[in-house]
Scaffold this active site. Structure first.
Site, mmCIF file in Angstrom:
data_model
loop_
_atom_site.group_PDB
_atom_site.id
_atom_site.type_symbol
_atom_site.label_atom_id
_atom_site.label_comp_id
_atom_site.label_asym_id
_atom_site.label_seq_id
_atom_site.Cartn_x
_atom_site.Cartn_y
_atom_site.Cartn_z
ATOM 1 C CB CYS A 63 -0.525 0.112 1.294
ATOM 2 S SG CYS A 63 -1.978 1.848 1.266
ATOM 3 C CB CYS A 71 -2.714 4.744 6.434
ATOM 4 S SG CYS A 71 -4.526 4.614 6.954
ATOM 5 C CB CYS A 150 -8.653 0.596 1.925
ATOM 6 S SG CYS A 150 -7.731 0.307 3.607
ATOM 7 C CB CYS A 366 -10.165 -8.945 19.606
ATOM 8 S SG CYS A 366 -10.848 -7.493 20.757
#
Length: 411
Positions: A63, A71, A150, A366
């Site tokens: 990316c 980002c 994205c 998580c």
């Protein structure tokens, strides 16, 4: 400086003149030049801005927005997928050792559906600038990095073309692509400003978020369908659902393998969301057994009740876990499944769940740090970690999903 090891949260750790430095965009063993981004009394935070001696695990980030000052959505785009999973495994093992005193070898498993680690995220929330341009926030910042696309977003999310539109008046824009073939755009207005809805590149429902989980459909339906095996779940707007398309089925399989529910048992599904685990538990215990789900969000409770309507021996109650169990006089259970938010259960809920004296507690987490902390607290009640699986449900990021089985030795 030379980077020594990985740390939780997408950082690596090194030392400079005796001070601990948490470094992003580096890999263990690398020699890097860093720029300090934050200084505290105990440590520094920094970005690796020049790689002097690269790790063999280093790859070119796919990316163009990944890197220092850009980002903040991804943490490990500069590492191979194999290395990412190895680093995440080290983090889980380190948290278990440091916080729970448990030494265990950990393997992070691939989740089907994203073999290259890209194109998996089915729910993406973009932040909006005052001028209506949207993007993703920079790391540890409220600054918005505008992006054209994205790479970890699911192709059906990108098909909407949200990044190329202007969203003047919005605070955030969430784009959702469900496994049931639905698309939705959830817009949160900035204060009292009116959002001018732009044209989209692909059909999608448009919802306005009013806070506290409440949404209003201004175009299409606010309910999205998610498919897991032969079962369809309905999720209202931004309600919680695993963002990796392969994660729901993978986690259900892991939870059921650890839980081993038997006909006639009494099971609890705490922080049950829209009923993903409760549905499987209810089918396993059958009508001679029972399942109680507990969830705090009103809209999510309604979704769960709707999703479980064909299983009348499965009920869902709204409330905080510790309050709901007391309110309904729940004093025992054969089996408990918990899937709390990133903050974990906390001492009060651990104590309350332990008093149920369940033979099996399956903990879906998580965050390995809060998982390890809670496991240590459960150990004070006689529970031990029997099994653990970890899954790469968030490729390119530092996040990892764990499923742990806690049991009490036979007395």
């Amino acid at each position: 400086m030379t980077v020594e090891r990985v740390a939780n949260g997408g950082w690596c750790v090194g030392r400079h003149e005796g001070r601990v430095v948490f470094v992003r965009h580096a890999l263990p063993g690398e020699r890097v030049r860093v720029k300090v981004t934050e200084e505290t009394a105990k440590f520094l935070r920094a970005d690796a801005v020049e790689i002097l001696q690269p790790s063999p695990d280093r790859v070119a980030p796919p990316c163009p927005y990944a890197g220092p000052g850009a980002c903040g959505g991804c943490d490990w785009q500069h590492a191979s997928l194999e290395a990412q999973r190895r680093l995440k495994a080290q983090v889980v093992a380190e948290q278990l050792s440091r916080l729970a005193g448990i030494d265990r070898e950990v393997t992070v498993e691939e989740v089907p559906g994203a073999p290259d680690g890209l194109g998996w995220r089915t729910r993406v929330q973009f932040a909006a600038r005052r001028n209506g341009v949207i993007g993703l926030r920079r790391h540890r910042s409220h600054e918005v990095e505008p992006i054209d696309a994205c790479l970890i977003a699911h192709p059906e999310v990108e098909a909407v073309g949200a990044e190329s539109q202007n969203w003047r008046g919005a605070a955030s824009v969430e784009v959702i692509a469900s496994s049931g073939g639905d698309r939705a755009v959830v817009v949160a207005p900035e204060g009292r400003r009116e959002v001018v809805m732009p044209a989209l590149d692909a059909p999608a429902a448009v919802l306005v978020a009013h806070g506290r989980g409440r949404t209003e459909a201004v175009r299409g339906s606010e309910v999205l369908r998610e498919r897991v095996g032969e079962r369809t779940f309905e999720v209202t707007g931004s309600g919680f659902w695993q963002v990796h398309p392969g994660a729901p089925a993978t986690l259900v399989e892991a939870v059921m393998d650890f839980a081993r529910p038997r006909p006639g048992e009494w099971a609890l599904d705490l922080y049950c969301g829209v009923g993903l685990f409760a549905a499987e538990l209810a089918q396993a215990v059958g009508p001679e057994g029972g399942v109680l789900g507990v969830e705090s969000e009103a809209a999510t409770v309604e979704d769960a009740r709707r999703n479980l309507r064909d299983l009348p021996w499965a009920e869902v109650e709204r409330g905080r876990v510790e309050n709901a169990l007391d309110r309904h006089g729940i004093e025992r259970a054969d089996l408990v499944v918990v899937d709390p938010p990133r903050s974990g259960l906390g001492r009060e809920v651990v104590d309350r769940v332990a008093r149920l004296e369940a033979t099996r507690i399956v903990y879906v987490s998580c965050d390995p740090a809060t998982l390890a902390r809670d496991i240590a607290w459960f150990a004070g009640h006689g529970y031990e970690l029997s099994e653990l699986r970890a899954f790469d449900a968030f490729p390119m990021t530092a996040h990892v999903e764990c499923v742990a089985l806690l049991t009490r030795p036979s007395r």
